[in-house]
Every structure is written in structure tokens, then in C-alpha cells.
Scaffold this active site. Structure first.
Site, mmCIF file in Angstrom:
data_model
loop_
_atom_site.group_PDB
_atom_site.id
_atom_site.type_symbol
_atom_site.label_atom_id
_atom_site.label_comp_id
_atom_site.label_asym_id
_atom_site.label_seq_id
_atom_site.Cartn_x
_atom_site.Cartn_y
_atom_site.Cartn_z
ATOM 1 C CG ASN A 49 0.243 -2.140 1.761
ATOM 2 O OD1 ASN A 49 0.907 -1.937 2.980
ATOM 3 N ND2 ASN A 49 0.274 -3.347 1.374
ATOM 4 C CG HIS A 83 4.961 -1.527 -0.824
ATOM 5 N ND1 HIS A 83 5.893 -1.652 -1.723
ATOM 6 C CD2 HIS A 83 5.481 -0.827 0.509
ATOM 7 C CE1 HIS A 83 6.986 -1.251 -0.844
ATOM 8 N NE2 HIS A 83 6.471 -0.328 0.032
ATOM 9 C CG HIS A 128 -6.865 -5.795 -0.775
ATOM 10 N ND1 HIS A 128 -6.627 -4.301 -1.339
ATOM 11 C CD2 HIS A 128 -5.610 -5.760 -0.090
ATOM 12 C CE1 HIS A 128 -5.957 -4.012 -1.660
ATOM 13 N NE2 HIS A 128 -4.462 -5.270 -1.585
#
Length: 134
Positions: free
Chosen positions: A83, A89, A96
Site C-alpha cells: 500500500n 491503507h 513494506h
């Protein structure tokens, strides 16, 4: 690395993690708030909030490591999720990738897919615009 970033602190060993893989560019560890058994994160050690902030040479191991996690967990159904930005979000401002096993309808990632009607002329114009910038 950013001094206040939780993932940078994990990389530096200031915060413990359940480390699954580490190289000079990449770290993978179990998520402490998993959506399912085996939910893991794969992160570049280079700090950047969004994917576009990470140099290409720092991203080369990410998907191969995620693939190894899939094999290691035995997941047959899974999501790879990344994201960028709050409305997308993203909660931690360090790139990551989630590897989330999906063992059942109830466990793992639940995703809605609100498809929009397509105007083919507008889609063609968008295609031409994006392609010209690649």
C-alpha cells in the site's frame, strides 16, 4: 534510515522481530498483527515511505523473498499486498510488502473490488498518455 520509523528500528535491531530472512538490502519477518497464520512482511532496508521513493536496485529481492515465504509457509492461496499512502491503507511510512496466506474465506485478507464502467475512448486516451511516459 529514519530515526522514528518503526521498521528502521527493527532493521537496526532496536526493536525485536521474528526474522525470517535478511540480506544487505532486504528483511522479512512475521507480522505481529497477522490476518492469518504465516502473515509476514518483506521490507527494503532503504527507508522510503512509498514505492516510488525506493531506488530500483533496492527492490530486486522483494518478490523472490515473498515467493520463498509462500513456499516456506505452505500457502496455496495467498495475497501479496503493498500500500502507498493513507487512503490506500498504508499505516507505516516505510515501504513494506505483506505476504498473507489465505487458508479460508474467513482468514487472511478480505478484498472488495468495486469495478467501474469503462468508456473505451477514455481508456484508449489513458493508455496512450501512460504509454508515452513509460
Amino acid at each position: 534510515m529514519a530515526a522514528t520509523c518503526i521498521f528502521c528500528k527493527i532493521i537496526k535491531g532496536e526493536i525485536p522481530c521474528f526474522k525470517l530472512f535478511e540480506s544487505d538490502k532486504t528483511l522479512a519477518f512475521l507480522d505481529i498483527n497477522p490476518l492469518s497464520k504465516g502473515h509476514a512482511l518483506v521490507i527494503p532496508k532503504f527507508h522510503g515511505a512509498k514505492l516510488t521513493d525506493i531506488p530500483d536496485d533496492q527492490l530486486g529481492e522483494i518478490l523472490p523473498v515473498a515467493k520463498k515465504l509462500v513456499t516456506a509457509t505452505g500457502a496455496t492461496n495467498f495475497n501479496i499486498l503493498q500500500n502507498n499512502g493513507r487512503i490506500a491503507h498504508q499505516l507505516v511510512d516505510h515501504v513494506h510488502f505483506h505476504m498473507i496466506p489465505k487458508p479460508s474465506e474467513e482468514q487472511g485478507l478480505g478484498v472488495g473490488w468495486p469495478q467501474q464502467p469503462t468508456d473505451m475512448d477514455a481508456l484508449k486516451a489513458l493508455y496512450e498518455d501512460i504509454k508515452s511516459k513509460m
